[in-house]
Motif scaffolding. Structure first.
Motif, PDB file in Angstrom:
ATOM      1  N   GLU A  74       0.827  -1.206   0.000  1.00  0.00           N
ATOM      2  CA  GLU A  74       0.000   0.000   0.000  1.00  0.00           C
ATOM      3  C   GLU A  74       0.861   1.256   0.000  1.00  0.00           C
ATOM      4  O   GLU A  74       0.553   2.244  -0.682  1.00  0.00           O
ATOM      5  N   GLU A  75       1.960   1.219   0.748  1.00  0.00           N
ATOM      6  CA  GLU A  75       2.865   2.374   0.775  1.00  0.00           C
ATOM      7  C   GLU A  75       3.536   2.563  -0.585  1.00  0.00           C
ATOM      8  O   GLU A  75       3.681   3.698  -1.066  1.00  0.00           O
ATOM      9  N   LYS A  76       3.926   1.482  -1.212  1.00  0.00           N
ATOM     10  CA  LYS A  76       4.559   1.575  -2.529  1.00  0.00           C
ATOM     11  C   LYS A  76       3.561   2.025  -3.584  1.00  0.00           C
ATOM     12  O   LYS A  76       3.898   2.807  -4.475  1.00  0.00           O
ATOM     13  N   LYS A  77       2.323   1.544  -3.497  1.00  0.00           N
ATOM     14  CA  LYS A  77       1.309   1.967  -4.461  1.00  0.00           C
ATOM     15  C   LYS A  77       1.053   3.475  -4.362  1.00  0.00           C
ATOM     16  O   LYS A  77       0.801   4.137  -5.380  1.00  0.00           O
ATOM     17  N   LYS A  78       1.133   4.015  -3.185  1.00  0.00           N
ATOM     18  CA  LYS A  78       0.955   5.456  -3.008  1.00  0.00           C
ATOM     19  C   LYS A  78       2.041   6.223  -3.758  1.00  0.00           C
ATOM     20  O   LYS A  78       1.765   7.224  -4.434  1.00  0.00           O
ATOM     21  N   VAL A  79       3.284   5.746  -3.654  1.00  0.00           N
ATOM     22  CA  VAL A  79       4.404   6.372  -4.369  1.00  0.00           C
ATOM     23  C   VAL A  79       4.175   6.293  -5.875  1.00  0.00           C
ATOM     24  O   VAL A  79       4.364   7.273  -6.610  1.00  0.00           O
ATOM     25  N   VAL A  80       3.762   5.125  -6.351  1.00  0.00           N
ATOM     26  CA  VAL A  80       3.569   4.911  -7.783  1.00  0.00           C
ATOM     27  C   VAL A  80       2.418   5.770  -8.311  1.00  0.00           C
ATOM     28  O   VAL A  80       2.490   6.326  -9.417  1.00  0.00           O
ATOM     29  N   LYS A  81       1.345   5.892  -7.546  1.00  0.00           N
ATOM     30  CA  LYS A  81       0.213   6.726  -7.974  1.00  0.00           C
ATOM     31  C   LYS A  81       0.651   8.176  -8.155  1.00  0.00           C
ATOM     32  O   LYS A  81       0.223   8.852  -9.098  1.00  0.00           O
ATOM     33  N   GLU A  82       1.504   8.663  -7.265  1.00  0.00           N
ATOM     34  CA  GLU A  82       2.007  10.035  -7.374  1.00  0.00           C
ATOM     35  C   GLU A  82       2.830  10.210  -8.646  1.00  0.00           C
ATOM     36  O   GLU A  82       2.749  11.249  -9.318  1.00  0.00           O
ATOM     37  N   ARG A  83       3.612   9.204  -8.997  1.00  0.00           N
ATOM     38  CA  ARG A  83       4.421   9.289 -10.209  1.00  0.00           C
ATOM     39  C   ARG A  83       3.551   9.192 -11.460  1.00  0.00           C
ATOM     40  O   ARG A  83       3.806   9.861 -12.461  1.00  0.00           O
ATOM     41  N   LEU A  84       2.520   8.367 -11.389  1.00  0.00           N
ATOM     42  CA  LEU A  84       1.624   8.196 -12.525  1.00  0.00           C
ATOM     43  C   LEU A  84       0.899   9.490 -12.865  1.00  0.00           C
ATOM     44  O   LEU A  84       0.686   9.814 -14.043  1.00  0.00           O
ATOM     45  N   GLU A  85       0.533  10.254 -11.846  1.00  0.00           N
ATOM     46  CA  GLU A  85      -0.220  11.493 -12.054  1.00  0.00           C
ATOM     47  C   GLU A  85       0.558  12.525 -12.861  1.00  0.00           C
ATOM     48  O   GLU A  85      -0.026  13.444 -13.440  1.00  0.00           O
ATOM     49  N   LYS A  86       1.861  12.394 -12.939  1.00  0.00           N
ATOM     50  CA  LYS A  86       2.694  13.370 -13.654  1.00  0.00           C
ATOM     51  C   LYS A  86       2.661  13.149 -15.170  1.00  0.00           C
ATOM     52  O   LYS A  86       3.144  13.989 -15.920  1.00  0.00           O
ATOM     53  N   TYR A  87       2.105  12.028 -15.601  1.00  0.00           N
ATOM     54  CA  TYR A  87       2.066  11.714 -17.028  1.00  0.00           C
ATOM     55  C   TYR A  87       0.709  12.050 -17.629  1.00  0.00           C
ATOM     56  O   TYR A  87      -0.324  11.622 -17.116  1.00  0.00           O
ATOM     57  N   GLU A  88       0.730  12.819 -18.715  1.00  0.00           N
ATOM     58  CA  GLU A  88      -0.511  13.079 -19.442  1.00  0.00           C
ATOM     59  C   GLU A  88      -0.854  11.885 -20.328  1.00  0.00           C
ATOM     60  O   GLU A  88      -1.994  11.434 -20.365  1.00  0.00           O
ATOM     61  N   ASP A  89       0.145  11.389 -21.071  1.00  0.00           N
ATOM     62  CA  ASP A  89      -0.055  10.223 -21.940  1.00  0.00           C
ATOM     63  C   ASP A  89       0.276   8.958 -21.151  1.00  0.00           C
ATOM     64  O   ASP A  89       1.428   8.632 -20.935  1.00  0.00           O
ATOM     65  N   LYS A  90      -0.751   8.279 -20.711  1.00  0.00           N
ATOM     66  CA  LYS A  90      -0.557   7.106 -19.854  1.00  0.00           C
ATOM     67  C   LYS A  90      -0.425   5.803 -20.646  1.00  0.00           C
ATOM     68  O   LYS A  90      -0.433   4.716 -20.079  1.00  0.00           O
ATOM     69  N   THR A  91      -0.295   5.930 -21.973  1.00  0.00           N
ATOM     70  CA  THR A  91      -0.128   4.732 -22.802  1.00  0.00           C
ATOM     71  C   THR A  91       1.341   4.362 -22.978  1.00  0.00           C
ATOM     72  O   THR A  91       1.648   3.277 -23.457  1.00  0.00           O
ATOM     73  N   GLN A  92       2.253   5.252 -22.629  1.00  0.00           N
ATOM     74  CA  GLN A  92       3.678   4.969 -22.739  1.00  0.00           C
ATOM     75  C   GLN A  92       4.070   3.858 -21.761  1.00  0.00           C
ATOM     76  O   GLN A  92       3.344   3.558 -20.805  1.00  0.00           O
ATOM     77  N   TYR A  93       5.256   3.266 -22.005  1.00  0.00           N
ATOM     78  CA  TYR A  93       5.644   2.090 -21.216  1.00  0.00           C
ATOM     79  C   TYR A  93       5.678   2.372 -19.717  1.00  0.00           C
ATOM     80  O   TYR A  93       5.126   1.589 -18.924  1.00  0.00           O
ATOM     81  N   ILE A  94       6.304   3.470 -19.322  1.00  0.00           N
ATOM     82  CA  ILE A  94       6.472   3.724 -17.884  1.00  0.00           C
ATOM     83  C   ILE A  94       5.124   3.969 -17.193  1.00  0.00           C
ATOM     84  O   ILE A  94       4.800   3.274 -16.211  1.00  0.00           O
ATOM     85  N   PRO A  95       4.303   4.910 -17.645  1.00  0.00           N
ATOM     86  CA  PRO A  95       3.007   5.099 -16.954  1.00  0.00           C
ATOM     87  C   PRO A  95       2.087   3.885 -17.055  1.00  0.00           C
ATOM     88  O   PRO A  95       1.348   3.595 -16.097  1.00  0.00           O
ATOM     89  N   SER A  96       2.113   3.168 -18.175  1.00  0.00           N
ATOM     90  CA  SER A  96       1.269   1.971 -18.269  1.00  0.00           C
ATOM     91  C   SER A  96       1.760   0.906 -17.293  1.00  0.00           C
ATOM     92  O   SER A  96       0.950   0.153 -16.729  1.00  0.00           O
ATOM     93  N   SER A  97       3.068   0.850 -17.072  1.00  0.00           N
ATOM     94  CA  SER A  97       3.618  -0.080 -16.077  1.00  0.00           C
ATOM     95  C   SER A  97       3.201   0.329 -14.670  1.00  0.00           C
ATOM     96  O   SER A  97       2.913  -0.525 -13.820  1.00  0.00           O
TER      97      SER A  97
END
Length: 299
Positions: free
Chosen positions: A252-275
């Motif tokens: 849960e703590e790691k998912k919180k970190v990842v969600k914060e990083r995901l929010e910085k991407y507009e195009d979420k189809t790229q490899y990193i945000p989709s991962s």
């Protein structure tokens, strides 16, 4: 080299994590031996990180052989780009990571040997400085060659088998397109060349058959497809948020970190945000996904 019931783990970076060359090798070897192959590669992996998850993501299979391949991420290839020419302490950073690679790669090889496994050290595939791509040519092969020379010395010290992808693939780059346009990752044909070179250099095939396309058998296609489901999760876990994995944070703590990083991407189809999204959705069932691969491997 191999015998019935051997377990072979492939441990490396994104070229290993892709798994296409491994699938071809595995399919060929299963016609001769009742062996099991596991892909323990992770996108973004470097030896200095991988040594920390070696036991939980490779040696946990109790392998008889470990096939290693590291190098391109260890030399921090992206830092050779012109856009990073003003990176603070650029040369010192490159040198520090290079020296760390040599130290950690030897630690890894030593640990594998102490676990009782034989090692097949693959010298990393070359960076494609030859093909005419639109992408920037980082011209980092000379540095990768330096790493390869150190790897050869480590292999000799610990009595490792060697597969020399560098010298086997380099001559073909003048005539055949074997890479994607990022110049780092082999395309499907490149993976076919890798499989043929590997089988030839370990003595399993007398000749190189580059002309006959690799065709999946159904069991192998299902296994490889299942494998792809958890590889993006492992990229995030062991590379992107590596520093949090080391700290043993909860999911849960790691998912919180990842969600914060995901929010910085507009195009979420790229490899990193989709991962990132796949990590958020599936980290809690990672072991179940790996279990499915194991089930399809030991059938």
């Amino acid at each position: 080299m191999f015998k019935d019931r051997d377990i072979v783990c492939f441990f490396g970076d994104s070229i290993t994590a892709n798994g296409t060359w491994i699938a071809e090798i595995y399919q060929y070897l299963r016609t001769k031996y009742k062996i099991k192959c596991f892909n323990c590669g992770n996108a973004g992996a470097s030896a200095y990180k991988a040594v920390d998850y070696l036991h939980s993501n490779c040696l946990n299979y109790n392998p008889d052989f470990v096939v290693t391949m590291f190098g391109i991420n260890d030399i921090v290839h992206w830092l050779y780009s012109k856009q990073h020419k003003d990176f603070p302490n650029r040369q010192k950073t490159l040198d520090d990571y290079f020296n760390l690679h040599i130290k950690k790669y030897e630690e890894m090889i030593k640990a594998i040997k102490e676990n009782g496994a034989e090692i097949i050290m693959c010298l990393p595939v070359p960076y494609d400085e030859i093909s005419n791509f639109d992408s920037e040519n980082l011209k980092c092969q000379a540095r990768l060659d330096e790493a390869i020379e150190h790897q050869k010395r480590i292999a000799q010290k610990y009595c490792c088998y060697i597969v020399d992808f560098r010298n086997a693939i380099m001559p073909h780059l003048h005539n055949v397109q074997l890479y994607n346009d990022d110049r780092v990752h082999p395309n499907d044909l490149g993976h076919h060349y890798m499989a043929q070179i590997f089988l030839n250099q370990i003595g399993e095939k007398d000749t190189l058959d580059f002309d006959t396309p690799f065709i999946y058998e159904e069991w192998n296609r299902l296994r490889h497809d299942a494998e792809k489901k958890y590889k993006p999760i492992d990229y995030v876990e062991f590379c992107d948020i590596y520093e949090y994995w080391v700290k043993n944070l909860t999911n849960e703590e790691k998912k919180k970190v990842v969600k914060e990083r995901l929010e910085k991407y507009e195009d979420k189809t790229q490899y990193i945000p989709s991962s990132y999204q796949k990590y958020i959705d599936n980290i809690d069932i990672r072991q179940r996904l790996i279990g499915e691969v194991v089930k399809l491997t030991i059938f």
